[in-house]
Design an enzyme around this catalytic site. Structure first.
Site, mmCIF file in Angstrom:
data_model
loop_
_atom_site.group_PDB
_atom_site.id
_atom_site.type_symbol
_atom_site.label_atom_id
_atom_site.label_comp_id
_atom_site.label_asym_id
_atom_site.label_seq_id
_atom_site.Cartn_x
_atom_site.Cartn_y
_atom_site.Cartn_z
ATOM 1 N N LYS A 117 44.519 33.743 49.680
ATOM 2 C CA LYS A 117 43.822 33.308 48.477
ATOM 3 C C LYS A 117 44.653 32.185 47.860
ATOM 4 O O LYS A 117 45.835 32.376 47.551
ATOM 5 C CB LYS A 117 43.716 34.487 47.503
ATOM 6 C CG LYS A 117 42.675 34.355 46.415
ATOM 7 C CD LYS A 117 42.547 35.706 45.699
ATOM 8 C CE LYS A 117 41.506 35.681 44.620
ATOM 9 N NZ LYS A 117 41.393 37.006 43.962
ATOM 10 N N GLY A 147 40.536 24.708 45.620
ATOM 11 C CA GLY A 147 40.879 25.767 46.566
ATOM 12 C C GLY A 147 42.262 26.347 46.371
ATOM 13 O O GLY A 147 42.732 27.116 47.217
ATOM 14 N N ASP A 186 29.061 39.965 44.876
ATOM 15 C CA ASP A 186 30.017 39.452 45.860
ATOM 16 C C ASP A 186 31.390 40.097 45.687
ATOM 17 O O ASP A 186 32.296 39.836 46.494
ATOM 18 C CB ASP A 186 30.126 37.924 45.777
ATOM 19 C CG ASP A 186 30.499 37.436 44.395
ATOM 20 O OD1 ASP A 186 29.715 37.660 43.455
ATOM 21 O OD2 ASP A 186 31.570 36.818 44.249
ATOM 22 N N ARG A 217 30.980 42.365 51.924
ATOM 23 C CA ARG A 217 30.543 42.621 50.552
ATOM 24 C C ARG A 217 29.029 42.819 50.529
ATOM 25 O O ARG A 217 28.328 42.464 51.477
ATOM 26 C CB ARG A 217 30.904 41.430 49.659
ATOM 27 C CG ARG A 217 32.324 40.894 49.849
ATOM 28 C CD ARG A 217 32.390 39.406 49.500
ATOM 29 N NE ARG A 217 33.669 38.825 49.884
ATOM 30 C CZ ARG A 217 34.677 38.601 49.041
ATOM 31 N NH1 ARG A 217 34.546 38.911 47.769
ATOM 32 N NH2 ARG A 217 35.796 38.079 49.459
ATOM 33 N N ARG A 219 38.302 29.461 47.828
ATOM 34 C CA ARG A 219 39.750 29.212 47.838
ATOM 35 C C ARG A 219 40.467 30.264 48.674
ATOM 36 O O ARG A 219 41.615 30.613 48.416
ATOM 37 C CB ARG A 219 40.308 29.197 46.415
ATOM 38 C CG ARG A 219 40.086 30.487 45.634
ATOM 39 C CD ARG A 219 40.904 30.485 44.366
ATOM 40 N NE ARG A 219 40.674 31.689 43.585
ATOM 41 C CZ ARG A 219 41.429 32.068 42.555
ATOM 42 N NH1 ARG A 219 42.461 31.340 42.207
ATOM 43 N NH2 ARG A 219 41.149 33.153 41.875
#
Length: 450
Positions: free
Chosen positions: A78, A91, A217, A148, A58
């Site tokens: 976001k 999303g 993540d 990440r 999203r």
């Protein structure tokens, strides 16, 4: 809501961002010339379970913003809609969770802790179906990047060593350029990330911050705090504190955060093994040796931070100082003292008035021996005031502000933002913002907002 100061730091005009084109940019309806928005791919271990393909379900990376000093920052949305990684989701995002990220990330930044930062939360007028129908919103946040541990896991899982190498080279150039000066540059990258994360988690522990969802993540290569879903701050100090509604086994409890960070970093090391040495056995040995740096680095950062919070930076390194520092957090746990209030009111005790800190525990006599030994070390009260916040986003105040905001009243949120973004300055008339949750508040639960 727009962070004008952050906009100016980035070289953006707040007035333009509030205009029609600016708002369209902040919700993803306007793509800047030359930008190629992407939804980033990554993998990850979520609550210890492996997911080979996650990615921005999203979220959308609009591009990079160069600030007036030449620094690069990701501009990331976001809640802007579906992506190839949405996996059946819509999303979208709702106002409440996005404002939580804006509020808490602003507070974490004000506490001097590396973090992603919220540039704006923009209401879309679009309904979002969760347990109930909620008002839609898009968060625009910035970070030095959104690389990440899970990004490296995704590259490594592809089996393409050259892809992992190119990703590592990019991370070195972007975040840890000193690693390029070493012959073993990829091991240097691993050790730089280990050091950054050891420092970050120690800072979380010092202020009583519980991240709540330390999946791989959600661990950045830069060492910035990311993902403010089920996060919260301690009231009573308890290592077993869990706020996240989905953390049923307490994997990400406050006291587990250092061990989980070390576990996550081991997953990064696994991803980098082909770059550490052609011989896998030797690569594993090198990785294990590097991972051994985490615990001492974390303890060093935590101890230095506690010395500062206790006003003992100039007290020397004798056994009396070491004992007082080592006993501080266990004392808070044993007495279930309010984490933020205890350290702030301890400065009053350094000035000779012990009553405010004693009032924070049910059995004040439990503090007697430790307080006496601590005061004998001549703590610096003024230095304590500079590092011990008076205000953090107290959970009951966050809920009060977000509830009002979802109904269209932003005043409680603005008032809370005012104090948590200037957390070390105690202000008359703001006493309720420094107080623990009232007894009727009950057990606090947070949600990821997806």
């Amino acid at each position: 809501m727009l962070d004008d100061a952050l906009a100016r730091e980035l070289g953006l005009d707040p007035d333009w961002l509030r205009g029609e084109d600016g708002v369209r940019l902040l919700v993803g309806a306007l793509v800047p010339e030359g930008a190629t928005p992407v939804a980033q791919a990554y993998a990850g271990h979520q609550f210890g379970g492996w997911s080979p393909r996650l990615g921005d379900g999203r979220a959308l990376l609009l591009g990079e913003v160069e600030d007036p000093a030449g620094g690069l920052h990701d501009l990331h949305l976001k809640g802007s809609g579906r992506t190839p990684f949405s996996r059946g989701g819509d999303g979208l995002a709702a106002v409440g969770p996005m404002l939580r990220e804006l509020l808490v990330s602003a507070a974490v930044h004000a506490l001097g802790i590396p973090t992603t930062r919220a540039l704006a939360v923009t209401a879309t007028g679009r309904p979002v179906q969760r347990e109930t129908v909620q008002r839609g919103a898009v968060l625009a946040r910035v970070a030095s990047s959104h690389l990440r541990v899970g990004t490296f896991q995704y590259a490594a899982a592809s089996g393409d060593v050259d892809l992992t190498r190119r990703l590592a080279d990019h991370a070195i150039a972007r975040h840890h350029p000193a690693a390029a000066e070493r012959e073993d540059r990829y091991r240097a990258l691993l050790e730089a990330v280990i050091a950054a994360q050891a420092s970050l988690v120690a800072r979380w522990m010092l202020v009583g911050f519980v991240h709540g969802v330390m999946n791989t993540d959600n661990m950045t290569i830069s060492g910035e705090t990311i993902d403010y879903g089920p996060c919260a701050f301690l009231d009573a100090h308890d290592p077993a504190t869990v706020f996240s509604s989905i953390d049923e086994r307490g994997r990400y409890a406050y006291g587990n955060q250092p061990a989980v960070a070390e576990w996550d970093l081991a997953r990064l090391a696994e991803s980098l093994l082909p770059l550490l040495d052609d011989d896998q056995e030797q690569a594993v040995a090198l990785a294990v040796e590097s991972l051994g740096q985490f615990a001492p680095r974390y303890e060093e950062e935590l101890t230095a931070g506690l010395r500062a919070k206790l006003g003992l930076e100039a007290a020397g390194d004798g056994p009396a100082v070491a004992a007082v520092v080592a006993e501080a957090l266990p004392l808070l746990a044993a007495t279930r003292a309010d984490h933020t209030g205890f350290f702030r009111r301890l400065a009053d005790a350094a000035r000779g008035d012990e009553e405010p800190v004693r009032a924070l525990v049910e059995d004040p006599s439990a503090l007697d021996g430790w307080l006496g030994r601590w005061r004998a070390l001549a703590p610096d009260a003024a230095a304590m005031d500079r590092v011990n916040p008076c205000y953090v986003p107290r959970n009951h105040l966050v809920e009060e502000a977000l509830t009002a905001a979802t109904l269209g009243d932003l005043d409680p949120l603005h008032r809370l933002l005012e104090v948590v973004t200037d957390p070390f300055v105690e202000r008359p008339g703001r006493e309720r913002y420094a107080e623990p949750a009232p007894e009727g508040f009950g057990r606090y639960r947070t949600f990821c907002g997806t």
